[in-house]
Design an enzyme around this catalytic site. Structure first.
Site, PDB file in Angstrom:
ATOM      1  N   TYR A 186       0.861  -1.187   0.000  1.00 27.56           N
ATOM      2  CA  TYR A 186       0.000   0.000   0.000  1.00 27.56           C
ATOM      3  C   TYR A 186       0.893   1.231   0.000  1.00 27.56           C
ATOM      4  O   TYR A 186       1.885   1.309   0.728  1.00 27.56           O
ATOM      5  CB  TYR A 186      -0.905   0.033   1.235  1.00 27.56           C
ATOM      6  CG  TYR A 186      -1.712   1.318   1.348  1.00 27.56           C
ATOM      7  CD1 TYR A 186      -2.960   1.417   0.756  1.00 27.56           C
ATOM      8  CD2 TYR A 186      -1.192   2.428   2.011  1.00 27.56           C
ATOM      9  CE1 TYR A 186      -3.690   2.604   0.831  1.00 27.56           C
ATOM     10  CE2 TYR A 186      -1.912   3.610   2.091  1.00 27.56           C
ATOM     11  CZ  TYR A 186      -3.154   3.690   1.495  1.00 27.56           C
ATOM     12  OH  TYR A 186      -3.864   4.862   1.558  1.00 27.56           O
ATOM     13  N   GLU A 232      -3.353   7.627  -4.150  1.00 28.90           N
ATOM     14  CA  GLU A 232      -3.407   6.363  -3.406  1.00 28.90           C
ATOM     15  C   GLU A 232      -3.260   5.198  -4.372  1.00 28.90           C
ATOM     16  O   GLU A 232      -4.029   5.071  -5.334  1.00 28.90           O
ATOM     17  CB  GLU A 232      -4.732   6.236  -2.656  1.00 28.90           C
ATOM     18  CG  GLU A 232      -4.793   4.969  -1.815  1.00 28.90           C
ATOM     19  CD  GLU A 232      -6.142   4.780  -1.155  1.00 28.90           C
ATOM     20  OE1 GLU A 232      -6.189   4.615   0.075  1.00 28.90           O
ATOM     21  OE2 GLU A 232      -7.157   4.800  -1.879  1.00 28.90           O
TER      22      GLU A 232
END
Length: 413
Positions: A137, A224
């Protein structure tokens, strides 16, 4: 996805809402922008119809492809369609594309981040299946604490970052960046180490730097990548990404902002934006029209303290005219849950007589069927009160905010 939310301790019964001060693009749109900035992305083709999806899969030419619902909310893989279909992302055989696309296109996908109503799926992304061996992530956000961007990395990805933050917070690292200098070599090394990259560390650092440059050059509020994945050769690939763009920079990012998908937004918020009003829908039954964000929040709190529930946040600003006031009433009353409206104006730049004229005109033109409670204070308050009195309308006036909130709650009790 980590987003700024509007939450108040005095509003426990309301669903969380997100302030819209940025443009959010779909994955397929974000991928094209990232690719132009030197970020590695999977090959994929966006499809708006079943036939386009089938054609896209045939163009890729593999036995299997990935079909991804395109909505402006995270958690798609674990989401559920209102039709019952589980998952908004699937690895499927090429000959299954027609069946899946038929079920997904035109459907509504509900995820942890979409809200209970879900989001409409008008586009699917047909992507090449990648041989990914590790998933991480990575994101870049604006951090109030450090006063600049912060890079967030986690050695686990491909699932809800909220769950990761709850279950394994020690795996998440945060690296603040001096926006005047950009990320240093040490900053990039910290991120690469935090991800646990097993391939070329220098190449991985270049990908992180490319993502940061995208964040700055395109006036982003958020980048993101979940997952930021590693293939069998050790290359980092932005396998799935969401990017938010600052609305204040729309004048210099016109091409990007032209891609806005208003079907993913609350239509009332879209309408409010056209009138330069700040509106956020809530789940209560007392509509609010206030000038100033702080006063609006206070008004919502006092309504809750008096036993009511606000139906919206609506800030008309300091320079609204009669037409904008009327538009504000139209937007508020478009919510069938609204049973009363509370107008709370502290006139400074915004004059009370202008608000009063707008209230009277809106009440007459829209033939309002719900009680309207009005509290005016400040510039031209006497003129405003006289306009309301002379209107002949059944408007409920209040002396102060406590009085206004009590009368608004009482009007629907």
């Amino acid at each position: 996805m980590l987003l700024p939310t509007l939450s108040r301790t005095l509003l426990p019964r309301l669903r969380p809402v997100t302030t819209v001060r940025y443009l959010n693009l779909h994955e397929y749109q974000s991928s094209e922008i990232m690719k132009s900035c030197g970020v590695n992305v999977p090959f994929g083709i966006a499809a708006h119809t079943v036939d386009e999806a089938v054609s896209a899969a045939q163009s890729i030419g593999d036995d299997e492809v990935v079909i991804k619902s395109q909505i402006l909310a995270g958690g798609r893989g674990l989401g559920t369609f209102t039709s019952g279909l589980q998952g908004g992302v699937h690895i499927i055989k090429t000959d299954e594309v027609k069946d899946y696309a038929s079920k997904m296109l035109g459907g509504t996908l509900v995820t942890k981040q979409s809200g209970p109503a879900g989001k409409p799926v008008n586009t699917v992304l047909i992507a090449k299946k990648m041989n990914l061996v590790k998933e991480f992530y990575f994101s870049i956000l604006l951090d109030r604490a450090s006063g600049g961007p912060v890079m967030i990395a986690c050695s686990e990805g491909g699932t809800s970052i909220e769950d990761l933050a709850h279950n394994s917070p020690e795996k998440i690292i945060k690296v603040p960046v001096d926006i005047r200098k950009g990320p240093s070599e040490d900053d990039l090394a910290k991120v690469v180490a935090g991800l646990g990259v097993s391939g070329d560390k220098a190449a991985a650092a270049e990908q992180i730097k490319a993502l940061y440059n995208l964040f700055v050059d395109k006036d982003c509020t958020m980048v993101e990548v979940n997952p930021l994945a590693e293939d069998a050769e050790g290359n980092l690939i932005a396998a799935d990404a969401k990017i938010g763009f600052d609305d204040n920079a729309a004048f210099r990012q016109k091409e990007i902002h032209s891609q806005r998908d208003s079907t993913q937004e609350d239509p009332r918020e879209v309408a409010a934006g056209k009138w330069d009003l700040n509106y956020i829908g809530l789940d209560g039954n007392i509509g609010c029209m206030v000038n100033g964000a702080g006063l609006a929040m206070s008004t919502m709190d006092i309504i809750s303290l008096k036993g009511g529930t606000p139906a919206n946040f609506l800030d008309v600003g300091g320079s609204a005219n009669v037409d904008q006031i009327k538009a504000a009433f139209e937007i508020i009353t478009a919510d069938p849950a609204v049973k009363a409206i509370l107008v709370n104006i502290f006139g400074g730049i915004m004059k009370c007589d202008i608000i009063a004229e707008g209230i009277v005109q809106a009440s007459r033109d829209l033939e309002l069927k719900v009680p309207v409670v009005v509290r005016l204070e400040g510039t031209n308050v006497e003129k405003g009160q006289q306009i309301l009195k002379d209107s002949g309308l059944a408007l409920i006036t209040a002396d102060d905010l406590d009085d206004a909130a009590e009368k608004a709650v009482a009007s629907i009790s």
